[in-house]
Motif scaffolding. Structure first.
Motif, PDB file in Angstrom:
ATOM      1  N   ILE A  10      18.170   0.798  -9.829  1.00 55.00           N
ATOM      2  CA  ILE A  10      18.217   1.530  -8.563  1.00 55.00           C
ATOM      3  C   ILE A  10      18.074   0.504  -7.442  1.00 55.00           C
ATOM      4  N   THR A  11      18.955   0.605  -6.464  1.00 57.36           N
ATOM      5  CA  THR A  11      18.920  -0.310  -5.327  1.00 57.36           C
ATOM      6  C   THR A  11      18.156   0.349  -4.183  1.00 57.36           C
ATOM      7  N   ALA A  39       5.049   2.411  -7.924  1.00 56.88           N
ATOM      8  CA  ALA A  39       5.064   3.879  -7.971  1.00 56.88           C
ATOM      9  C   ALA A  39       5.705   4.400  -6.691  1.00 56.88           C
ATOM     10  N   GLU A  40       6.131   5.635  -6.740  1.00 56.96           N
ATOM     11  CA  GLU A  40       6.713   6.266  -5.570  1.00 56.96           C
ATOM     12  C   GLU A  40       5.672   6.270  -4.450  1.00 56.96           C
ATOM     13  N   LEU A  88       6.696  -1.576  -0.070  1.00 60.55           N
ATOM     14  CA  LEU A  88       7.431  -2.688  -0.667  1.00 60.55           C
ATOM     15  C   LEU A  88       7.564  -3.878   0.284  1.00 60.55           C
ATOM     16  N   CYS A  89       7.676  -3.578   1.587  1.00 57.56           N
ATOM     17  CA  CYS A  89       7.876  -4.624   2.576  1.00 57.56           C
ATOM     18  C   CYS A  89       7.662  -4.023   3.960  1.00 57.56           C
ATOM     19  N   ILE A  90       7.818  -4.870   4.959  1.00 59.75           N
ATOM     20  CA  ILE A  90       7.784  -4.427   6.357  1.00 59.75           C
ATOM     21  C   ILE A  90       9.083  -4.895   6.999  1.00 59.75           C
ATOM     22  N   SER A 108       8.545   2.825  -1.374  1.00 58.99           N
ATOM     23  CA  SER A 108       9.440   3.083  -2.497  1.00 58.99           C
ATOM     24  C   SER A 108       9.651   4.580  -2.662  1.00 58.99           C
ATOM     25  N   GLU A 109      10.892   4.966  -2.910  1.00 61.23           N
ATOM     26  CA  GLU A 109      11.208   6.370  -3.186  1.00 61.23           C
ATOM     27  C   GLU A 109      11.319   6.612  -4.678  1.00 61.23           C
ATOM     28  N   VAL A 110      11.133   5.542  -5.474  1.00 61.94           N
ATOM     29  CA  VAL A 110      11.244   5.645  -6.925  1.00 61.94           C
ATOM     30  C   VAL A 110      10.091   4.893  -7.584  1.00 61.94           C
ATOM     31  N   SER A 111       9.840   5.218  -8.849  1.00 60.81           N
ATOM     32  CA  SER A 111       8.868   4.482  -9.654  1.00 60.81           C
ATOM     33  C   SER A 111       9.640   3.603 -10.615  1.00 60.81           C
TER      34      SER A 111
END
Length: 166
Positions: free
Chosen positions: A89-90, A118-119, A123-125, A137-140
């Motif tokens: 997943i990108t 985890a969702e 992840l970053c700024i 993140s929208e995914v785990s």
């Protein structure tokens, strides 16, 4: 430039607080005006259909950042095969700005390659207009690859991370 890209540009301009933005390219002229009554005006002109394939020039709002992000995805595509990345997943940039892997220079990185996320994990700024936006993140899954260097400019919808959801 499609309607979705124009809508995202309007949202970005509205959030930035700018009162007027003009974007002129060979095939497109866009003027976005925001007033105190939250009214937004757009002018979109396309003189001929033959010039439409020049869409990579859409990065005109930040001319200094345009060449580098365009080269980064091409370099990444040359390094790894598309087949290898298809199962991942990108996670893409929701805004234009500067990518940072840690909250401040003296703090640890948000995520590293091989780390399980985890969702909802940050992840970053991405800094845009002096505002620091945490990208969650929208995914785990497991971070397989970080596609952007720290402190580098990113474009809207540019791939940032590859995550293995399994």
């Amino acid at each position: 430039m499609d309607i979705k890209e124009i809508q995202n540009l309007i949202k970005f301009v509205a959030k930035s607080g700018a009162s007027e933005v003009k974007l002129e390219m060979d095939d497109i002229k866009i003027t976005i005006k925001t007033g105190s009554d939250s009214e937004t005006t757009i002018v979109h002109q396309v003189p001929s259909a033959a010039q439409v394939p020049q869409m990579p020039q859409m990065a005109a709002p930040q001319p200094a950042a345009a060449p580098e992000p365009a080269a980064a995805p091409a370099a990444d595509a040359a390094k790894g095969g598309k087949d290898d990345d298809s199962k991942y997943i990108t996670i893409k940039s929701p805004i234009i700005g500067t990518f940072y892997r840690k909250p401040s220079p003296d703090k640890p990185l948000f995520v590293e390659v091989g780390q399980t996320i985890a969702e909802g994990d940050v992840l970053c700024i991405i800094e845009a207009m002096k505002l620091f936006n945490e990208i969650e993140s929208e995914v785990s899954g497991k971070v397989v690859k970080i596609l952007v260097e720290d402190s580098s400019p990113v474009e809207f919808d540019q791939p940032l991370f590859l995550v293995d959801p399994s």
